[in-house]
Scaffold this motif. Structure first.
Motif, PDB file in Angstrom:
ATOM      1  N   CYS A 159       0.965  -1.357   0.097  1.00 24.17           N
ATOM      2  CA  CYS A 159      -0.023   0.010  -0.071  1.00 24.17           C
ATOM      3  C   CYS A 159       0.761   1.479   0.114  1.00 24.17           C
ATOM      4  N   ILE A 160       0.179   2.386  -0.208  1.00 23.24           N
ATOM      5  CA  ILE A 160       0.672   3.719  -0.257  1.00 23.24           C
ATOM      6  C   ILE A 160       0.091   4.324   1.077  1.00 23.24           C
ATOM      7  N   GLY A 161       1.013   4.557   1.950  1.00 20.50           N
ATOM      8  CA  GLY A 161       0.604   5.279   3.289  1.00 20.50           C
ATOM      9  C   GLY A 161       0.897   6.732   3.604  1.00 20.50           C
ATOM     10  N   LEU A 162      -0.065   7.470   4.179  1.00 24.31           N
ATOM     11  CA  LEU A 162       0.110   8.741   4.158  1.00 24.31           C
ATOM     12  C   LEU A 162      -0.141   9.207   5.827  1.00 24.31           C
ATOM     13  N   TYR A 163       0.557  10.382   6.268  1.00 25.73           N
ATOM     14  CA  TYR A 163       0.070  10.684   7.519  1.00 25.73           C
ATOM     15  C   TYR A 163      -1.468  10.758   7.568  1.00 25.73           C
ATOM     16  N   ASN A 164      -1.960  10.521   8.871  1.00 24.03           N
ATOM     17  CA  ASN A 164      -3.519  10.530   9.086  1.00 24.03           C
ATOM     18  C   ASN A 164      -4.290  11.859   8.637  1.00 24.03           C
ATOM     19  N   GLU A 165      -3.529  13.054   9.020  1.00 27.30           N
ATOM     20  CA  GLU A 165      -4.073  14.297   8.826  1.00 27.30           C
ATOM     21  C   GLU A 165      -3.849  14.641   6.963  1.00 27.30           C
ATOM     22  N   HIS A 166      -3.033  13.892   6.461  1.00 28.63           N
ATOM     23  CA  HIS A 166      -3.014  14.234   4.936  1.00 28.63           C
ATOM     24  C   HIS A 166      -3.997  13.461   4.271  1.00 28.63           C
ATOM     25  N   ILE A 167      -4.192  11.982   4.742  1.00 28.40           N
ATOM     26  CA  ILE A 167      -5.021  11.365   4.068  1.00 28.40           C
ATOM     27  C   ILE A 167      -6.651  11.891   4.369  1.00 28.40           C
ATOM     28  N   ALA A 168      -6.609  12.332   5.558  1.00 29.73           N
ATOM     29  CA  ALA A 168      -7.930  13.069   5.687  1.00 29.73           C
ATOM     30  C   ALA A 168      -8.468  13.995   4.757  1.00 29.73           C
ATOM     31  N   ARG A 169      -7.359  14.945   4.593  1.00 26.23           N
ATOM     32  CA  ARG A 169      -7.459  15.910   3.529  1.00 26.23           C
ATOM     33  C   ARG A 169      -7.733  15.175   2.172  1.00 26.23           C
ATOM     34  N   LEU A 170      -7.048  14.511   1.470  1.00 26.01           N
ATOM     35  CA  LEU A 170      -6.756  14.052   0.424  1.00 26.01           C
ATOM     36  C   LEU A 170      -8.490  13.051   0.213  1.00 26.01           C
ATOM     37  N   GLY A 172     -11.177  13.807   1.616  1.00 26.34           N
ATOM     38  CA  GLY A 172     -11.973  14.866   1.406  1.00 26.34           C
ATOM     39  C   GLY A 172     -12.316  15.482   0.069  1.00 26.34           C
ATOM     40  N   LEU A 173     -11.061  15.346  -0.824  1.00 25.12           N
ATOM     41  CA  LEU A 173     -11.076  16.049  -2.193  1.00 25.12           C
ATOM     42  C   LEU A 173     -11.284  14.762  -3.170  1.00 25.12           C
ATOM     43  N   VAL A 174     -10.812  13.313  -3.021  1.00 25.27           N
ATOM     44  CA  VAL A 174     -11.083  12.438  -4.113  1.00 25.27           C
ATOM     45  C   VAL A 174     -12.368  11.868  -4.026  1.00 25.27           C
ATOM     46  N   GLU A 175     -12.915  11.751  -5.280  1.00 21.84           N
ATOM     47  CA  GLU A 175     -14.272  10.937  -5.565  1.00 21.84           C
ATOM     48  C   GLU A 175     -14.015   9.588  -6.208  1.00 21.84           C
ATOM     49  N   VAL A 176     -14.825   8.728  -5.734  1.00 22.98           N
ATOM     50  CA  VAL A 176     -14.602   7.340  -6.361  1.00 22.98           C
ATOM     51  C   VAL A 176     -14.577   7.472  -7.921  1.00 22.98           C
ATOM     52  N   GLY A 177     -13.889   6.725  -8.594  1.00 20.69           N
ATOM     53  CA  GLY A 177     -13.691   7.017  -9.901  1.00 20.69           C
ATOM     54  C   GLY A 177     -12.412   7.862 -10.298  1.00 20.69           C
TER      55      GLY A 177
END
Length: 183
Positions: A159-170, A172-177
């Protein structure tokens, strides 16, 4: 006495500069590396933005995101798989988003380590962190981590891991698809 004090200060200053030189050089290398990372363009990897695109650069250990609006861009440091055998490269897409994911070790993980739990619920012991973007490749995710030592180094089973605060931001931006490419 004044001459020796000046000589001492000159010698000490020269010594400090010599000790600091590697750190200064490393800072320059990091700045050059960040500048190189920012030159990545989504058009080099995708024909169209669609709802958005992600490029996970495993050698630079960075995740780039461009929103479908053509204006939104984010860059996050990441962890990457621990070995080339666990690193899947190519095109995939986000098929599901989960806040507070549960983690189930893959069959190969359980084969290597039978003591692993069957399932880890959401919470601070969960290796997927607070949010997960599920990819169309089985068992592959872009997710958070509670273990911040993993970011910036090879530390995952694919997997590709991010800091929790970064994945939370991402998240919120990312849509399915959203289109994803691992390079």
């Amino acid at each position: 006495m004044t001459q020796s004090r000046r000589a001492f200060i000159a010698t000490a200053t020269a010594g400090l500069v010599t000790l600091a030189a590697p750190a200064i050089a490393a800072t320059g290398a990091v700045q050059r590396n960040v500048s190189a990372l920012q030159k990545i363009d989504w058009r080099d990897h995708f024909d169209a933005l669609g709802v958005g695109v992600i490029v996970a650069d495993t050698s630079a250990r960075a995740v780039h995101y461009w929103g479908g609006d053509g204006e939104t861009y984010r860059l996050y440091p990441s962890s990457v798989p621990v070995s080339p055998e666990l690193t899947k490269l190519g095109y995939t897409e986000v098929i599901r988003k989960i806040e507070g994911p549960t983690w189930t070790p893959t069959p190969s993980m359980r084969e290597r380590d039978p003591s692993l739990p069957r399932v880890v619920p959401a919470g601070p012991e969960n290796p997927l962190g607070t949010h997960a973007l599920y990819l169309s490749w089985q068992y592959y995710r872009i997710h958070g981590t509670h273990d911040t030592r993993k970011i910036g180094r090879p530390s995952s089973d694919g997997c590709i891991g991010l800091y929790n605060e970064h994945i939370a931001r991402l998240y919120g931006l990312v849509e399915v698809g959203t289109q994803v490419r691992l390079i």
